[in-house]
Design a protein around this motif. Structure first.
Motif, short mmCIF file in Angstrom:
data_model
loop_
_atom_site.label_atom_id
_atom_site.label_comp_id
_atom_site.label_asym_id
_atom_site.label_seq_id
_atom_site.Cartn_x
_atom_site.Cartn_y
_atom_site.Cartn_z
N ASN A 43 0.84 -1.18 0.00
CA ASN A 43 0.00 0.00 0.00
C ASN A 43 0.89 1.25 0.00
N GLN A 44 0.35 2.37 -0.46
CA GLN A 44 1.14 3.57 -0.65
C GLN A 44 1.75 4.08 0.65
N ASP A 45 1.06 3.89 1.75
CA ASP A 45 1.57 4.38 3.03
C ASP A 45 2.20 3.23 3.84
N PHE A 46 2.76 2.26 3.15
CA PHE A 46 3.34 1.08 3.79
C PHE A 46 4.35 1.45 4.86
N GLU A 47 5.34 2.28 4.53
CA GLU A 47 6.41 2.61 5.47
C GLU A 47 5.88 3.38 6.68
N GLU A 48 4.92 4.26 6.44
CA GLU A 48 4.34 5.03 7.55
C GLU A 48 3.62 4.12 8.53
N LYS A 49 2.82 3.19 8.01
CA LYS A 49 2.08 2.28 8.88
C LYS A 49 3.03 1.29 9.55
N ARG A 50 4.04 0.87 8.81
CA ARG A 50 5.01 -0.05 9.40
C ARG A 50 5.74 0.61 10.57
N LEU A 51 6.12 1.87 10.40
CA LEU A 51 6.81 2.59 11.46
C LEU A 51 5.92 2.70 12.69
N ALA A 52 4.64 2.97 12.48
CA ALA A 52 3.72 3.09 13.61
C ALA A 52 3.61 1.75 14.35
N LEU A 53 3.59 0.66 13.61
CA LEU A 53 3.52 -0.66 14.23
C LEU A 53 4.81 -0.99 14.98
N VAL A 54 5.96 -0.63 14.41
CA VAL A 54 7.24 -0.87 15.08
C VAL A 54 7.29 -0.10 16.39
N THR A 55 6.86 1.16 16.37
CA THR A 55 6.88 1.99 17.57
C THR A 55 5.98 1.40 18.65
N ALA A 56 4.80 0.95 18.25
CA ALA A 56 3.88 0.34 19.22
C ALA A 56 4.45 -0.98 19.75
N ALA A 57 5.06 -1.78 18.87
CA ALA A 57 5.63 -3.05 19.28
C ALA A 57 6.81 -2.82 20.22
N SER A 58 7.60 -1.82 19.94
CA SER A 58 8.75 -1.50 20.79
C SER A 58 8.29 -1.12 22.19
N SER A 59 7.27 -0.28 22.27
CA SER A 59 6.74 0.14 23.57
C SER A 59 6.26 -1.07 24.36
N PHE A 60 5.63 -2.02 23.68
CA PHE A 60 5.12 -3.22 24.34
C PHE A 60 6.25 -4.16 24.75
#
Length: 213
Positions: A9-26
């Motif tokens: 998807n066009q915003d792949f990197e943006e969404k991936r970064l958001a998921l990485v940040t959330a996963a890191s916090s967890f």
């Protein structure tokens, strides 16, 4: 019409970064211990297929978190690489810096995460080494190698960096990660002062065992 398999998807990197940040916090939370892929998906409020789309598997999530930690630790590496006016002062300043890191929750949690994941996942082991451990070693080695008064080769500076880092990190983890300050308290300030006394003369005037006379 559904998107063909493998198309991003066009915003792949943006969404991936958001998921990485959330996963890191967890994953870096104090009460988390080696969660499953499903548990990570629940924690970041997404589905397993979505998480698989961005990271393929659990190892992919863990590696992405290490890569993000590498970026977050850039300022720490920069501080560790600062060259002092002499090798003795470079050692002193580095040990002062490490003493301060016992108050840095990100530093402690990142190494706890790295040690924990390295014990169960070969890919995580390599990611921890490449993103946190060796960049730190190189930063400290460059500090020593470029300090006035250092006379050894770069590989010797790396070995010295390993000695300085290993003894420093273990004390911080002993007191903070293992809760040694409660069950086996030590005078951490005295420890780092003693390290300065022991390490400075050896690094300022050291024979290189790799050089044959």
């Amino acid at each position: 019409m559904p998107r063909p398999a493998g198309v991003r998807n066009q915003d792949f990197e943006e969404k991936r970064l958001a998921l990485v940040t959330a996963a890191s916090s967890f994953l870096l939370s104090d009460d988390v211990e080696a969660p499953s892929f499903r548990q990570i998906a629940i924690a970041v409020d997404t589905s397993e297929p979505t998480l698989r789309h961005y990271f393929q598997d659990r190892s992919g999530v863990i590696i992405a978190v290490f890569e993000q930690l590498h970026e977050l630790a850039a300022s720490m590496r920069a501080a560790a690489a600062v060259v002092g006016p002499s090798i003795e002062e470079s050692v002193t300043d580095y040990l002062d810096l490490m003493s301060q890191y016992r108050e840095n929750s990100l530093y402690i949690r990142a190494h706890r995460f790295g040690i924990r994941e390295s014990m169960i996942d070969e890919k995580a082991r390599r990611a921890y080494l490449e993103n946190l451990v060796m960049p730190g070693v190189e930063a400290v080695a460059n500090r020593l190698f470029k300090s006035p008064g250092w006379s050894g080769p770069l590989h010797a500076a790396r070995q010295a960096a390993m000695m300085l880092m290993g003894s420093s990190i273990f004390m911080v983890l002993h007191q903070e990660l293992l809760n040694g300050k409660k069950y086996a308290p030590m005078d951490v300030d005295a420890y780092f002062e003693r390290m300065k006394i022991w390490m400075k003369p050896g690094l300022a005037e050291h024979p290189d065992p790799s050089v044959q006379n």
